[in-house]
Design an enzyme around this catalytic site. Structure first.
Site, mmCIF file in Angstrom:
data_model
loop_
_atom_site.group_PDB
_atom_site.id
_atom_site.type_symbol
_atom_site.label_atom_id
_atom_site.label_comp_id
_atom_site.label_asym_id
_atom_site.label_seq_id
_atom_site.Cartn_x
_atom_site.Cartn_y
_atom_site.Cartn_z
ATOM 1 N N THR A 171 -7.806 39.257 54.092
ATOM 2 C CA THR A 171 -8.764 39.400 55.184
ATOM 3 C C THR A 171 -9.960 38.484 55.001
ATOM 4 O OG1 THR A 171 -10.376 40.935 56.184
ATOM 5 C CG2 THR A 171 -9.736 41.367 53.922
ATOM 6 N N GLU A 209 -12.855 39.362 55.401
ATOM 7 C CA GLU A 209 -13.926 40.149 54.784
ATOM 8 C C GLU A 209 -14.089 39.818 53.304
ATOM 9 O OE1 GLU A 209 -16.220 42.354 55.871
ATOM 10 O OE2 GLU A 209 -15.666 42.145 57.977
ATOM 11 N N TYR A 212 -13.981 47.714 51.089
ATOM 12 C CA TYR A 212 -12.766 47.195 51.725
ATOM 13 C C TYR A 212 -12.532 45.742 51.323
ATOM 14 C CZ TYR A 212 -9.792 45.177 55.367
ATOM 15 O OH TYR A 212 -8.810 44.493 56.039
ATOM 16 N N LYS A 231 -9.435 44.378 48.990
ATOM 17 C CA LYS A 231 -8.533 43.351 49.511
ATOM 18 C C LYS A 231 -8.556 42.091 48.632
ATOM 19 C CE LYS A 231 -6.361 44.575 53.330
ATOM 20 N NZ LYS A 231 -4.904 44.360 53.526
#
Length: 328
Positions: free
Chosen positions: A131, A133, A154, A158
């Site tokens: 991701t 992010e 998160y 990831k």
């Protein structure tokens, strides 16, 4: 030979679009579904209804990314040629409230799945849903060689999953690919994600069913594309000659404010009359801007995003307006 694919997270936005794509290509598709007291198959049931013959090649199995035994048994039973790991606790704000679960499902869950494949000694290709992010506070544009700086549990979970995928590729000679996807949305996006929250509110306000829309950071900039196009990029990564890391995105940044404005204008409304701000929807650590450099995917995979934020907002508003009409 009919290819077999296993999709974790098949009931989600990306999983359902990917299942449709693979079935259209003749695959036998197996999906991992978490056991729940209520059905959460609204995105995948229509696949079999629309094409009963393709539906015969779609098989669902109960399991969970936090249960390694279920993953081992599933991989050994199916013996997939391709595995797409899309399952995750994917809501950034929720990850601050459930950091341990997020780590178990998103980070350690990936290790469990990789180990299941390795222990079964399968010659299969593995896709990890990484991701944008993971870039977090690193200034855009962000590409395959950009430094990571996650700003949420998160993003951190990831990032672990991303690097452990790279490690398994190098340590065990596995065809393991990380696809770093920037924000991708659709009418199938979960209702708590900001884009869908906006387009659903627009539809309801236009219909007189809602008075206002409460949001957090309106200045956050994201690279928003259309999820249906992005699953094609996932598939292309596993058809490539060598396992590599690829970034998928549009290369264009749009603020939450701009997405709001486009969505409301599409139904003839002034967004400023309906949108209010509440600090409760802000993250403890904010990510200001995520904008992709997708040049490698364009040059190597021949993949390019066709739908950008403005058209995406209109597409999603139209779908939510139509859904309201159907409900009523």
């Amino acid at each position: 030979m009919t290819k077999r694919a296993l999709i974790t997270g098949i009931t989600g936005q990306d999983g359902s679009y990917l299942a449709e794509l693979l079935l259209s290509k003749g695959y036998e598709v197996h999906g991992l579904v978490r056991r729940s007291s209520s059905f959460n198959r609204g995105r995948i049931d229509p696949i079999s209804e629309a094409d009963p013959e393709a539906g015969k090649r779609l098989h669902l199995h109960y399991g969970d990314m936090t249960d390694g035994v279920s993953l081992v048994n599933l991989v050994r039973t199916i013996e997939p040629h391709e595995v797409y790991n899309l399952a995750a606790q994917s809501h950034v704000k929720v990850s601050f409230e459930m950091p341990e679960y997020t780590a178990s499902a998103d980070a350690i869950g990936t290790v469990r799945l990789l180990e299941a494949i390795r222990s079964a000694n399968l010659e299969c290709r593995f896709y990890q849903a990484s991701t944008s992010e993971m870039f977090g506070a690193t200034p855009p544009p962000q590409g395959e060689s950009t430094a990571f700086y996650p700003r949420s549990p998160y993003g951190a979970a990831k990032l672990y999953a991303h690097w452990v995928t790279v490690n398994y590729r190098e340590a065990y000679d596995m065809f393991a690919v990380s696809g770093i996807l920037f924000n991708h949305e659709s009418p199938r996006r979960g209702e708590t994600f900001v884009t869908r929250k906006i387009t659903m509110a627009v539809a309801r306000i236009a219909a007189g069913l809602q008075d206002e829309l409460v949001l957090g950071n309106l200045d956050a900039v994201r690279d928003w594309g259309y999820a249906k196009e992005y699953v094609e990029g996932m598939w292309r990564m596993l058809q490539h000659d060598a396992p590599e890391t690829f970034v998928l995105g549009t290369g264009v940044g749009t603020s939450v404010r701009e997405f709001c404005q486009t969505s409301f204008e599409h139904v003839g409304l002034d967004w400023q009359k309906y949108v209010t701000h509440d600090d409760r929807y802000e993250r403890p650590t904010e990510v200001d801007a995520l904008i992709a450099d997708p040049s490698k995917s364009r040059d190597v995979l021949g993949w390019e995003a066709k739908t950008h934020a403005t058209d995406l907002a209109r597409l999603m508003v139209d779908a939510d307006v139509e859904a309201l009409v159907t409900e009523r």
